[in-house]
Write an enzyme that holds these catalytic residues in place. Sequence first.
Site, mmCIF file in Angstrom:
data_model
loop_
_atom_site.group_PDB
_atom_site.id
_atom_site.type_symbol
_atom_site.label_atom_id
_atom_site.label_comp_id
_atom_site.label_asym_id
_atom_site.label_seq_id
_atom_site.Cartn_x
_atom_site.Cartn_y
_atom_site.Cartn_z
ATOM 1 N N GLU A 1 0.821 -1.211 0.000
ATOM 2 C CA GLU A 1 0.000 0.000 0.000
ATOM 3 C C GLU A 1 0.855 1.260 0.000
ATOM 4 O O GLU A 1 0.539 2.237 -0.681
ATOM 5 C CB GLU A 1 -0.919 -0.018 1.223
ATOM 6 C CG GLU A 1 -1.913 1.129 1.259
ATOM 7 C CD GLU A 1 -2.880 1.025 2.420
ATOM 8 O OE1 GLU A 1 -3.547 2.031 2.710
ATOM 9 O OE2 GLU A 1 -2.962 -0.059 3.041
ATOM 10 N N ASN B 1 5.115 -9.478 -4.843
ATOM 11 C CA ASN B 1 3.694 -9.329 -5.162
ATOM 12 C C ASN B 1 3.369 -7.848 -5.175
ATOM 13 O O ASN B 1 4.038 -7.041 -4.513
ATOM 14 C CB ASN B 1 2.826 -10.048 -4.120
ATOM 15 C CG ASN B 1 3.141 -11.526 -4.020
ATOM 16 O OD1 ASN B 1 2.851 -12.293 -4.929
ATOM 17 N ND2 ASN B 1 3.758 -11.928 -2.905
ATOM 18 N N ASP C 1 -22.854 42.063 9.436
ATOM 19 C CA ASP C 1 -24.043 42.156 10.279
ATOM 20 C C ASP C 1 -23.707 41.827 11.731
ATOM 21 O O ASP C 1 -22.680 41.227 12.029
ATOM 22 C CB ASP C 1 -25.122 41.177 9.792
ATOM 23 C CG ASP C 1 -25.742 41.596 8.470
ATOM 24 O OD1 ASP C 1 -25.589 42.770 8.097
ATOM 25 O OD2 ASP C 1 -26.376 40.745 7.824
ATOM 26 N N LYS D 1 -28.158 44.357 11.510
ATOM 27 C CA LYS D 1 -29.618 44.300 11.542
ATOM 28 C C LYS D 1 -30.030 43.299 12.604
ATOM 29 O O LYS D 1 -29.494 42.205 12.689
ATOM 30 C CB LYS D 1 -30.176 43.886 10.184
ATOM 31 C CG LYS D 1 -29.869 44.873 9.070
ATOM 32 C CD LYS D 1 -30.396 44.365 7.752
ATOM 33 C CE LYS D 1 -30.160 45.390 6.649
ATOM 34 N NZ LYS D 1 -28.743 45.660 6.427
ATOM 35 N N ALA E 1 -28.378 29.040 9.460
ATOM 36 C CA ALA E 1 -28.584 28.861 10.901
ATOM 37 C C ALA E 1 -29.379 27.607 11.209
ATOM 38 O O ALA E 1 -29.131 26.932 12.214
ATOM 39 C CB ALA E 1 -29.280 30.093 11.467
ATOM 40 N N MET F 1 -36.113 34.343 13.360
ATOM 41 C CA MET F 1 -36.619 35.617 13.886
ATOM 42 C C MET F 1 -38.040 35.472 14.433
ATOM 43 O O MET F 1 -38.892 36.324 14.210
ATOM 44 C CB MET F 1 -36.555 36.694 12.797
ATOM 45 C CG MET F 1 -35.146 36.923 12.266
ATOM 46 S SD MET F 1 -35.059 37.826 10.701
ATOM 47 C CE MET F 1 -35.540 36.541 9.528
#
EC number: 2.1.1.107
Length: 471
Positions: A22, A44, A247, A269, A331, A382
């Site tokens: 691997e 292998n 905001d 706001k 949210a 809200m």
Amino acid sequence: MDYLPLFADIRQRPVLVVGGGEVAARKVALLKKAGAIIKIVAKNIHPELQILQENHEIEWLAKSFSPEQLDHVFLVIAATNDSLLNQQIYQAAEQRHRLVNVVDDQQKCSFIFPSIVDRAPITLALSSAGTSPVLVRMLREKLEALLPQSLGKMAEIAGKWRPRIKEKLPAIKDRRLFWEKAFNGLFAHKVASGDWESAEKTLAEQLEKDNPKQGEIILVGAGPGDAGLLTLRGLQALQQADIVLYDYLVSPAVLEMIRRDAQKICVGKRAGHHSVAQEETNRRLIEWAQQGKKVVRLKGGDPFIFGRGGEELQAAKQASIPFQVVPGITAASGAAAYAGIPLTHRDYSQNVVFITGHCQKDGNGLDWATLARPHQTLVIYMGVMNAGKISEALIKHGRKADTPVAIIAHATLPNQQILNGRLDQLESLAKQAETPALLIIGEVGGLQSDLSWFSSKTDKEDTKSSLINLA
């Protein structure tokens, strides 16, 4: 400096990889990406290597190693778990002056692999010379976040245009100013948007006439609060901004990610009072963009979900200002996830509805009969101020009074508050709630006690983003 950083051109050069597991497969994938001719020596080989060998993309040279195999290769990688064999490979490579890397044995390496940030043809390589791999990983994480995926395409187009730019602008100072303007302006925006033809047209126009610098508006969703939930594209926009209009809902941790010398202006706001009228915000966005500024409009959650982002972009479109949108985690998704409330669940809720709680004061603008249907989740933005009217209307139209409800304030932050109860208790719960808060109504709310996982301790001690630690 413990190691000399080099970028080696191994295209069509033979490289030997000893080992077929691997680890060898991972090294082969990297070498293949760089265009090497890959030869494998192993008893292998891994299934991934088997596929490459069958497709003639690598050569399975032999099952056992011999020093002569190094005579005609550019470099060799030993990826075996046989320490004696690794020692033999190292000594043979040193005798032949071949670059050698023995995986996980730095003392037997004449070169080491760095941690890579790939934006081809832009490539960044990081190394601690083996002293602190975790720190290198964290640095790479930060760079991956800061560097847009479009960077490579931008460099590719720039390389294509270099001869033409050099012919038109023989003075190196003029060329430097030209490219700085392009990489920080509309050309970069066009490339990031995937509009490569238009990006080249922008370069041509910039070259043929001395255009005034053109700004742009970037609408960015800041997410629900936790700075770790800001998107990579959002972080890149904040790092490039000249001016950021934000905001109240944007958390201080997100504001800390804004470029230090950018101008930050709060146009916050909140329900019940607006500190800056929307029309004034629109005017400022357009005015600064027309001055050639890169203006970011930073909004809590997602700008297109009850964020008035559409109105701001309509104003930009009308003023012919280029714009782009970076979505954020809304949210509803953030609050529900951090509260342990799945918004949908096969046994309890087959749909979810997002509504705003203050768009119509009398409530007549909402279809309460539809909203009151069982086996659905209501998420109300809200809605704290009108919680009593909301619960009354839902119960009146058939929603059971004992339907679980949750009010979530300061979602995803260390001071997150969750109030649980029944629909007929919503008004009294709202009086106890801090703001801003989100209402979740539905049977899924009953799962919160079992699925809750987040606490202020979790946030502070266990999951703080390494991006913030390294900022």
